[in-house]
Design a protein around this motif. Structure first.
Motif, PDB file in Angstrom:
ATOM      1  N   LEU A   1     -13.484  19.114 -13.726  1.00 33.39           N
ATOM      2  CA  LEU A   1     -13.920  17.864 -14.354  1.00 33.39           C
ATOM      3  C   LEU A   1     -12.724  17.062 -14.843  1.00 33.39           C
ATOM      4  O   LEU A   1     -12.689  15.829 -14.727  1.00 33.39           O
ATOM      5  N   GLU A   2     -11.711  17.759 -15.364  1.00 39.11           N
ATOM      6  CA  GLU A   2     -10.489  17.079 -15.800  1.00 39.11           C
ATOM      7  C   GLU A   2      -9.802  16.395 -14.625  1.00 39.11           C
ATOM      8  O   GLU A   2      -9.323  15.257 -14.741  1.00 39.11           O
ATOM      9  N   CYS A   3      -9.748  17.068 -13.470  1.00 37.49           N
ATOM     10  CA  CYS A   3      -9.146  16.474 -12.273  1.00 37.49           C
ATOM     11  C   CYS A   3      -9.901  15.222 -11.841  1.00 37.49           C
ATOM     12  O   CYS A   3      -9.292  14.216 -11.449  1.00 37.49           O
ATOM     13  N   ILE A   4     -11.227  15.282 -11.900  1.00 36.71           N
ATOM     14  CA  ILE A   4     -12.049  14.129 -11.516  1.00 36.71           C
ATOM     15  C   ILE A   4     -11.779  12.955 -12.446  1.00 36.71           C
ATOM     16  O   ILE A   4     -11.640  11.809 -12.003  1.00 36.71           O
ATOM     17  N   VAL A   5     -11.676  13.238 -13.744  1.00 38.92           N
ATOM     18  CA  VAL A   5     -11.423  12.159 -14.720  1.00 38.92           C
ATOM     19  C   VAL A   5     -10.049  11.534 -14.474  1.00 38.92           C
ATOM     20  O   VAL A   5      -9.889  10.309 -14.529  1.00 38.92           O
ATOM     21  N   VAL A   6      -9.040  12.369 -14.195  1.00 38.24           N
ATOM     22  CA  VAL A   6      -7.703  11.843 -13.917  1.00 38.24           C
ATOM     23  C   VAL A   6      -7.700  10.983 -12.664  1.00 38.24           C
ATOM     24  O   VAL A   6      -7.103   9.897 -12.629  1.00 38.24           O
ATOM     25  N   ALA A   7      -8.370  11.467 -11.613  1.00 35.21           N
ATOM     26  CA  ALA A   7      -8.435  10.699 -10.367  1.00 35.21           C
ATOM     27  C   ALA A   7      -9.142   9.362 -10.594  1.00 35.21           C
ATOM     28  O   ALA A   7      -8.735   8.323 -10.053  1.00 35.21           O
ATOM     29  N   LEU A   8     -10.215   9.365 -11.385  1.00 32.39           N
ATOM     30  CA  LEU A   8     -10.915   8.113 -11.701  1.00 32.39           C
ATOM     31  C   LEU A   8     -10.006   7.170 -12.505  1.00 32.39           C
ATOM     32  O   LEU A   8     -10.018   5.952 -12.271  1.00 32.39           O
TER      33      LEU A   8
ATOM     34  N   ASP B   1       0.829  -1.211   0.000  1.00 37.45           N
ATOM     35  CA  ASP B   1       0.000   0.000   0.000  1.00 37.45           C
ATOM     36  C   ASP B   1       0.862   1.259   0.000  1.00 37.45           C
ATOM     37  O   ASP B   1       0.591   2.214  -0.739  1.00 37.45           O
ATOM     38  N   VAL B   2       1.908   1.274   0.835  1.00 36.15           N
ATOM     39  CA  VAL B   2       2.799   2.431   0.895  1.00 36.15           C
ATOM     40  C   VAL B   2       3.501   2.625  -0.437  1.00 36.15           C
ATOM     41  O   VAL B   2       3.643   3.758  -0.930  1.00 36.15           O
ATOM     42  N   MET B   3       3.954   1.527  -1.037  1.00 37.87           N
ATOM     43  CA  MET B   3       4.636   1.627  -2.325  1.00 37.87           C
ATOM     44  C   MET B   3       3.711   2.180  -3.398  1.00 37.87           C
ATOM     45  O   MET B   3       4.099   3.038  -4.201  1.00 37.87           O
ATOM     46  N   ILE B   4       2.467   1.710  -3.428  1.00 33.06           N
ATOM     47  CA  ILE B   4       1.521   2.182  -4.438  1.00 33.06           C
ATOM     48  C   ILE B   4       1.212   3.666  -4.239  1.00 33.06           C
ATOM     49  O   ILE B   4       1.261   4.460  -5.185  1.00 33.06           O
ATOM     50  N   MET B   5       0.901   4.038  -2.994  1.00 30.34           N
ATOM     51  CA  MET B   5       0.552   5.439  -2.734  1.00 30.34           C
ATOM     52  C   MET B   5       1.723   6.370  -3.037  1.00 30.34           C
ATOM     53  O   MET B   5       1.526   7.473  -3.556  1.00 30.34           O
ATOM     54  N   SER B   6       2.936   5.928  -2.708  1.00 29.16           N
ATOM     55  CA  SER B   6       4.099   6.779  -2.959  1.00 29.16           C
ATOM     56  C   SER B   6       4.339   6.973  -4.448  1.00 29.16           C
ATOM     57  O   SER B   6       4.692   8.071  -4.890  1.00 29.16           O
ATOM     58  N   ALA B   7       4.153   5.910  -5.214  1.00 29.48           N
ATOM     59  CA  ALA B   7       4.459   5.974  -6.642  1.00 29.48           C
ATOM     60  C   ALA B   7       3.391   6.705  -7.444  1.00 29.48           C
ATOM     61  O   ALA B   7       3.708   7.368  -8.438  1.00 29.48           O
ATOM     62  N   ILE B   8       2.115   6.613  -7.030  1.00 25.02           N
ATOM     63  CA  ILE B   8       1.059   7.239  -7.839  1.00 25.02           C
ATOM     64  C   ILE B   8       0.915   8.738  -7.558  1.00 25.02           C
ATOM     65  O   ILE B   8       0.146   9.416  -8.258  1.00 25.02           O
ATOM     66  N   MET B   9       1.652   9.275  -6.585  1.00 23.33           N
ATOM     67  CA  MET B   9       1.566  10.714  -6.321  1.00 23.33           C
ATOM     68  C   MET B   9       2.011  11.530  -7.526  1.00 23.33           C
ATOM     69  O   MET B   9       1.581  12.668  -7.716  1.00 23.33           O
ATOM     70  N   TYR B  10       2.845  10.933  -8.362  1.00 25.32           N
ATOM     71  CA  TYR B  10       3.254  11.594  -9.607  1.00 25.32           C
ATOM     72  C   TYR B  10       2.062  11.796 -10.540  1.00 25.32           C
ATOM     73  O   TYR B  10       2.025  12.747 -11.332  1.00 25.32           O
ATOM     74  N   LEU B  11       1.064  10.932 -10.438  1.00 21.08           N
ATOM     75  CA  LEU B  11      -0.093  10.997 -11.332  1.00 21.08           C
ATOM     76  C   LEU B  11      -1.223  11.875 -10.799  1.00 21.08           C
ATOM     77  O   LEU B  11      -2.135  12.224 -11.544  1.00 21.08           O
ATOM     78  N   VAL B  12      -1.177  12.208  -9.512  1.00 24.87           N
ATOM     79  CA  VAL B  12      -2.269  12.970  -8.898  1.00 24.87           C
ATOM     80  C   VAL B  12      -2.285  14.399  -9.455  1.00 24.87           C
ATOM     81  O   VAL B  12      -1.249  15.070  -9.469  1.00 24.87           O
ATOM     82  N   PRO B  13      -3.436  14.898  -9.915  1.00 24.64           N
ATOM     83  CA  PRO B  13      -3.507  16.237 -10.535  1.00 24.64           C
ATOM     84  C   PRO B  13      -3.596  17.354  -9.506  1.00 24.64           C
ATOM     85  O   PRO B  13      -4.640  18.009  -9.351  1.00 24.64           O
ATOM     86  N   GLY B  14      -2.522  17.602  -8.786  1.00 23.34           N
ATOM     87  CA  GLY B  14      -2.542  18.620  -7.736  1.00 23.34           C
ATOM     88  C   GLY B  14      -2.606  20.036  -8.274  1.00 23.34           C
ATOM     89  O   GLY B  14      -3.436  20.845  -7.845  1.00 23.34           O
ATOM     90  N   ILE B  15      -1.748  20.366  -9.256  1.00 26.04           N
ATOM     91  CA  ILE B  15      -1.727  21.718  -9.810  1.00 26.04           C
ATOM     92  C   ILE B  15      -3.023  22.043 -10.554  1.00 26.04           C
ATOM     93  O   ILE B  15      -3.589  23.127 -10.360  1.00 26.04           O
ATOM     94  N   PRO B  16      -3.551  21.149 -11.418  1.00 30.67           N
ATOM     95  CA  PRO B  16      -4.839  21.452 -12.062  1.00 30.67           C
ATOM     96  C   PRO B  16      -5.976  21.669 -11.062  1.00 30.67           C
ATOM     97  O   PRO B  16      -6.835  22.528 -11.284  1.00 30.67           O
ATOM     98  N   PHE B  17      -5.967  20.915  -9.957  1.00 33.61           N
ATOM     99  CA  PHE B  17      -7.016  21.099  -8.950  1.00 33.61           C
ATOM    100  C   PHE B  17      -6.914  22.482  -8.307  1.00 33.61           C
ATOM    101  O   PHE B  17      -7.920  23.175  -8.115  1.00 33.61           O
TER     102      PHE B  17
END
Length: 201
Positions: A188-195, A152-168
C-alpha cells in the motif's frame, strides 16, 4: 511485533503482570547497513557477549552513524538520472548534452526533497512536489533549449530516484513468506508513493 508504522513489545514477568509497550514510527527508510549492525548487536547480546548497558550504547552509536554523506547521495541521484537516459532511448549523438541536462534534473528532486524536509511536509506531499519540480524543469528545458531534447525521456530518467523499487521488492518477499500484514502495508505504501509521483508529474 514490528509493523511499518509501529513497534509493539510485550514483556512477561513471572513475578507480575505482563507489560506491553508500543512505539509509533513516524519516519521510515531502508538502511541495510543499519539492519546488519543491529542484528549483530542482538546476536552478541543473546550470546552474553554484551551487557544491557553496552548493547544500549552500541545501538545509540548505530543510530547516530551516517554511512553516506549528503554529497554521496546527490552523486547517486545524478548517476541514476544520467544512466536512465540510454535505457529510455536517449540519442547517443547528443549524449553529452543530455547528460548535462539530466544532471541538472537530478539536482532538482534532491533540492526539492531537502526543501520539503525543512517545511516538514508528509511523505505524499514531498514526493508529489519532487515529481512536479522534475516535470516542470524538464518541460522548461525542452522549450528553451536550442537543441532537440525529449521532455519525456528527461522526466522518466529523473523520477526513477523516486520510484519505490526496494519497498516493492520487500513487500513481495514478505507476502511470499506469509507475512501478509507487513506485505500489505508495504505494498500500500508503494501504491501511495507511485500515485504521489504521478500526481506531481
Amino acid at each position: 511485533v514490528v509493523l511499518a508504522t509501529g513497534l509493539f513489545v510485550t514483556m512477561a514477568d513471572p513475578g507480575g503482570e505482563p507489560m506491553t509497550f508500543s512505539k509509533r514510527i513516524p519516519a521510515r527508510s531502508t538502511n541495510i547497513n543499519r539492519i546488519c549492525r543491529v542484528n549483530e548487536v542482538s546476536r552478541q547480546f543473546c550470546h552474553m557477549e554484551l551487557t544491557v548497558e553496552e548493547a544500549y550504547e552500541e545501538l545509540k552509536r548505530i543510530q547516530k552513524e551516517i554511512l553516506y554523506k549528503p554529497w554521496m547521495k546527490l552523486a547517486g541521484i545524478i548517476g541514476i538520472s544520467v544512466s536512465f537516459i540510454f535505457i529510455y532511448g536517449g540519442d547517443m549523438t547528443r549524449a553529452e548534452f543530455a547528460a548535462i541536462v539530466v544532471k541538472a534534473l537530478g539536482l532538482t528532486p534532491a533540492a526539492a526533497d531537502r526543501f520539503t524536509k525543512i517545511l516538514r511536509l508528509n511523505d505524499f506531499s514531498t514526493t508529489a512536489f519532487c515529481g512536479f519540480v522534475v516535470a516542470f524543469s524538464a518541460m522548461l528545458i525542452q522549450e528553451l533549449c536550442p537543441f532537440k531534447v525529449s521532455g519525456d525521456v528527461m522526466i522518466m530518467s529523473a523520477i526513477m530516484y523516486l520510484v519505490p523499487g526496494i519497498p516493492f521488492t520487500t513487500a513481495a518477499r514478505d507476502t511470499i513468506n506469509g507475512d501478509y500484514a507487513a506485505g500489505s502495508a508495504r505494498m500500500l505504501e508503494c501504491i501511495v508513493v507511485a500515485l504521489a509521483v504521478a500526481v506531481g508529474v
